[in-house]
Design an enzyme around this catalytic site. Structure first.
Site, PDB file in Angstrom:
ATOM      1  N   ARG A 151      42.922  43.642  37.298  1.00 46.31           N
ATOM      2  CA  ARG A 151      43.629  44.536  36.384  1.00 46.31           C
ATOM      3  C   ARG A 151      45.093  44.145  36.390  1.00 46.31           C
ATOM      4  O   ARG A 151      45.669  43.840  37.445  1.00 46.31           O
ATOM      5  CB  ARG A 151      43.483  46.004  36.810  1.00 46.31           C
ATOM      6  CG  ARG A 151      42.124  46.628  36.497  1.00 46.31           C
ATOM      7  CD  ARG A 151      41.865  46.768  34.990  1.00 46.31           C
ATOM      8  NE  ARG A 151      40.574  47.349  34.679  1.00 46.31           N
ATOM      9  CZ  ARG A 151      39.451  46.651  34.432  1.00 46.31           C
ATOM     10  NH1 ARG A 151      39.471  45.327  34.447  1.00 46.31           N
ATOM     11  NH2 ARG A 151      38.323  47.277  34.136  1.00 46.31           N
ATOM     12  N   GLU A 192      48.413  44.855  28.416  1.00 45.70           N
ATOM     13  CA  GLU A 192      47.469  44.159  27.534  1.00 45.70           C
ATOM     14  C   GLU A 192      46.915  45.048  26.427  1.00 45.70           C
ATOM     15  O   GLU A 192      46.435  44.551  25.401  1.00 45.70           O
ATOM     16  CB  GLU A 192      46.307  43.568  28.352  1.00 45.70           C
ATOM     17  CG  GLU A 192      45.367  44.606  28.938  1.00 45.70           C
ATOM     18  CD  GLU A 192      44.181  43.976  29.677  1.00 45.70           C
ATOM     19  OE1 GLU A 192      44.413  43.112  30.534  1.00 45.70           O
ATOM     20  OE2 GLU A 192      43.038  44.370  29.380  1.00 45.70           O
ATOM     21  N   HIS A 251      41.552  38.723  28.696  1.00 45.98           N
ATOM     22  CA  HIS A 251      40.517  39.577  29.312  1.00 45.98           C
ATOM     23  C   HIS A 251      39.114  39.126  28.886  1.00 45.98           C
ATOM     24  O   HIS A 251      38.323  39.908  28.345  1.00 45.98           O
ATOM     25  CB  HIS A 251      40.745  41.049  28.949  1.00 45.98           C
ATOM     26  CG  HIS A 251      40.221  41.987  29.996  1.00 45.98           C
ATOM     27  ND1 HIS A 251      40.895  43.101  30.422  1.00 45.98           N
ATOM     28  CD2 HIS A 251      39.068  41.970  30.721  1.00 45.98           C
ATOM     29  CE1 HIS A 251      40.191  43.730  31.345  1.00 45.98           C
ATOM     30  NE2 HIS A 251      39.079  43.059  31.542  1.00 45.98           N
TER      31      HIS A 251
HETATM   32  N1  LIG Z   1      38.400  40.287  33.887  1.00 48.24           N
HETATM   33  C1  LIG Z   1      37.287  40.945  33.620  1.00 48.24           C
HETATM   34  O1  LIG Z   1      36.674  40.747  32.561  1.00 48.24           O
HETATM   35  C2  LIG Z   1      36.734  41.912  34.643  1.00 48.24           C
HETATM   36  C3  LIG Z   1      35.377  42.255  34.580  1.00 48.24           C
HETATM   37  C4  LIG Z   1      34.847  43.105  35.545  1.00 48.24           C
HETATM   38  C5  LIG Z   1      35.657  43.630  36.541  1.00 48.24           C
HETATM   39  N2  LIG Z   1      36.978  43.307  36.561  1.00 48.24           N
HETATM   40  C6  LIG Z   1      37.858  43.837  37.617  1.00 48.24           C
HETATM   41  O2  LIG Z   1      37.433  43.278  38.849  1.00 48.24           O
HETATM   42  C7  LIG Z   1      37.583  44.264  39.875  1.00 48.24           C
HETATM   43  C8  LIG Z   1      36.594  43.970  40.999  1.00 48.24           C
HETATM   44  O3  LIG Z   1      35.290  44.139  40.494  1.00 48.24           O
HETATM   45  P1  LIG Z   1      34.016  44.177  41.479  1.00 48.24           P
HETATM   46  O4  LIG Z   1      32.826  44.276  40.593  1.00 48.24           O
HETATM   47  O5  LIG Z   1      34.110  43.086  42.471  1.00 48.24           O
HETATM   48  O6  LIG Z   1      34.253  45.592  42.186  1.00 48.24           O
HETATM   49  P2  LIG Z   1      33.637  46.085  43.564  1.00 48.24           P
HETATM   50  O7  LIG Z   1      33.760  47.571  43.522  1.00 48.24           O
HETATM   51  O8  LIG Z   1      32.300  45.463  43.809  1.00 48.24           O
HETATM   52  O9  LIG Z   1      34.659  45.484  44.645  1.00 48.24           O
HETATM   53  C9  LIG Z   1      35.990  45.898  44.778  1.00 48.24           C
HETATM   54  C10 LIG Z   1      36.356  45.722  46.242  1.00 48.24           C
HETATM   55  O10 LIG Z   1      37.753  45.973  46.380  1.00 48.24           O
HETATM   56  C11 LIG Z   1      37.927  46.616  47.621  1.00 48.24           C
HETATM   57  N3  LIG Z   1      39.216  47.281  47.692  1.00 48.24           N
HETATM   58  C12 LIG Z   1      39.525  48.566  47.376  1.00 48.24           C
HETATM   59  N4  LIG Z   1      40.830  48.789  47.622  1.00 48.24           N
HETATM   60  C13 LIG Z   1      41.357  47.620  48.089  1.00 48.24           C
HETATM   61  C14 LIG Z   1      42.653  47.225  48.517  1.00 48.24           C
HETATM   62  N5  LIG Z   1      43.668  48.081  48.542  1.00 48.24           N
HETATM   63  N6  LIG Z   1      42.819  45.945  48.923  1.00 48.24           N
HETATM   64  C15 LIG Z   1      41.780  45.062  48.932  1.00 48.24           C
HETATM   65  N7  LIG Z   1      40.535  45.394  48.552  1.00 48.24           N
HETATM   66  C16 LIG Z   1      40.319  46.652  48.127  1.00 48.24           C
HETATM   67  C17 LIG Z   1      36.742  47.572  47.735  1.00 48.24           C
HETATM   68  O11 LIG Z   1      36.513  47.969  49.090  1.00 48.24           O
HETATM   69  C18 LIG Z   1      35.632  46.724  47.165  1.00 48.24           C
HETATM   70  O12 LIG Z   1      34.919  46.018  48.170  1.00 48.24           O
HETATM   71  C19 LIG Z   1      37.303  45.597  39.161  1.00 48.24           C
HETATM   72  O13 LIG Z   1      38.010  46.645  39.779  1.00 48.24           O
HETATM   73  C20 LIG Z   1      37.807  45.358  37.762  1.00 48.24           C
HETATM   74  O14 LIG Z   1      39.119  45.865  37.662  1.00 48.24           O
HETATM   75  C21 LIG Z   1      37.524  42.468  35.642  1.00 48.24           C
END
Ligand SMILES: NC(=O)c1ccc[n+]([C@@H]2O[C@H](COP(=O)([O-])OP(=O)(O)OC[C@H]3O[C@@H](n4cnc5c(N)ncnc54)[C@H](O)[C@@H]3O)[C@@H](O)[C@H]2O)c1
Length: 339
Positions: free
Chosen positions: A239, A268, A300
């Site tokens: 994000r 964005e 994105h």
């Molecule tokens: N660019 C894109 O098209 C796209 C698509 C999907 C998701 N995303 C982003 O990717 C991120 C991750 O997705 P995911 O499916 O792996 O989520 P997920 O929930 O499987 O994993 C997120 C991880 O981050 C950890 N976390 C929470 N707070 C934290 C901190 N302060 N420091 C470090 N780690 C921390 C959590 O414990 C968790 O293990 C989502 O939050 C979303 O914003 C982007």
């Protein structure tokens, strides 16, 4: 159940139609499509709908949720994983259930992250335009071997772990930080659990895979950048607001940040998912980013693979049907998810 989709893109409708055709209770589902973002000005369009389906840059602030509740909306179905754009406590107070697609294709985003790493490193964006102009000089295209480098992953959820597997295939040493996982949970993935400071200090490449929360907002700032290896590569596919962009611009100007690859950008919402090629872009910070030769920006598109779109459509429809039939949903988000 009547659902109004906001921020509709024309590539979505056939995928949702296909997913709906595979579901028994399709007859009870009525979808309408709206290109506009969900904002305080457009929320009233949901009058007469049971649910709205929203995407990453839709505004689901208290103000918007109040309008939706007043119009009779009971469900916000996010067709994405992140829910940082929703005021969850406000939704709870208004009796609106919020559901999301927690995982659709972590590989899609992880593969986009490695694409950015490789393209930046080997300067594919520069060599492509150079070759098209008949310039076959290699000057300025020098890269580095990924093999033997250290990558620090912040967030070791589905996407972080998928990227770790890919990086390990290149012979990269992966270190990781995730406060939601114990060292014992991290070690089986061949990832060395380290502190955030350690990630900043030791990594050649830092890739962000944590959600945007009040704890992670602007985590990449002047202070964290000053701890990093000179010339570090920063990748953000999570994000935009994880990064304080003016601080990164300062780092790029001084050389402390050697490469920046972003698929997301804090502002964005005013730019992405639309064709602005005929307009003068007013965001000077974004325009400054585009002037650096060592910055790669995509709009994105990390999630944007066929497999991911199909999974998003299938899970979103299932979420809506589950809510309709049981008044709850296994993919709902509430205040406990904010801790
Ligand atoms: N660019 C894109 O098209 C796209 C698509 C999907 C998701 N995303 C982003 O990717 C991120 C991750 O997705 P995911 O499916 O792996 O989520 P997920 O929930 O499987 O994993 C997120 C991880 O981050 C950890 N976390 C929470 N707070 C934290 C901190 N302060 N420091 C470090 N780690 C921390 C959590 O414990 C968790 O293990 C989502 O939050 C979303 O914003 C982007």
């Amino acid at each position: 159940m009547k659902t109004l989709f906001f921020s509709y893109q024309d590539y979505e409708r056939p995928v949702f139609a296909e997913a709906l055709s595979q579901i028994d209770s399709q007859s009870s589902q009525q979808f309408s499509w709206q290109e506009a973002h969900l904002t305080p000005a457009t929320a009233a369009l949901a009058d007469g709908y049971d649910a709205v389906c929203a995407f990453v840059n839709d505004d689901l602030s208290k103000e918007v949720l109040e309008i939706l509740a007043e119009k009779g909306v009971k469900l916000v179905a996010l067709r994405c994983a992140g829910f940082n754009n929703v005021d969850i406590p406000a939704a709870e107070k208004l009796g609106i259930t919020v559901v999301r697609v927690p995982a659709y294709s972590p590989e899609a985003v992880a593969e986009h992250a490695i694409t950015m790493i490789m393209a930046l490193n080997r300067k594919i964006h520069k060599s492509w335009s150079r070759v098209r102009e008949g310039n076959f000089h290699l000057h300025g295209l020098l890269g580095f071997n990924l093999y033997g480098r250290v990558a620090g992953l912040i967030g070791l959820g589905r996407i972080g772990l998928a990227l770790a597997r890919i990086l390990q295939g290149f012979g990269v040493t992966v270190v990781g930080y995730d406060p939601g996982m114990s060292d014992n949970q991290i070690q089986p993935f061949n990832i060395t659990p380290v502190s955030l400071k350690e990630i900043y200090k030791t990594s050649d490449i830092i890739s962000l895979h944590c959600p945007l929360t009040m704890h992670t907002y602007h985590m990449i700032n002047d202070c964290s950048i000053s701890m990093m290896q000179p010339g570090v590569m920063l990748i953000n596919t999570s994000r935009g607001a994880l990064i304080d962009t003016p601080a990164v611009i300062k780092g790029l100007k001084s050389g402390q940040v050697g490469y920046l690859g972003i698929d997301v950008y804090e502002q964005e919402g005013d730019l992405f998912f639309q064709d602005l090629s005929e307009e003068v872009i007013q965001d000077d910070v974004f325009q400054r980013l585009l002037t650096f030769p060592n910055v790669l920006v995509t709009g994105h598109q990390g999630f944007f693979t066929r497999e991911a779109l199909q999974a998003i459509a299938g899970i979103t429809i299932n979420n809506i049907i589950e809510f309709e039939q049981t008044d709850q949903c296994k993919n709902s988000v509430d205040s406990s998810c904010l801790r």
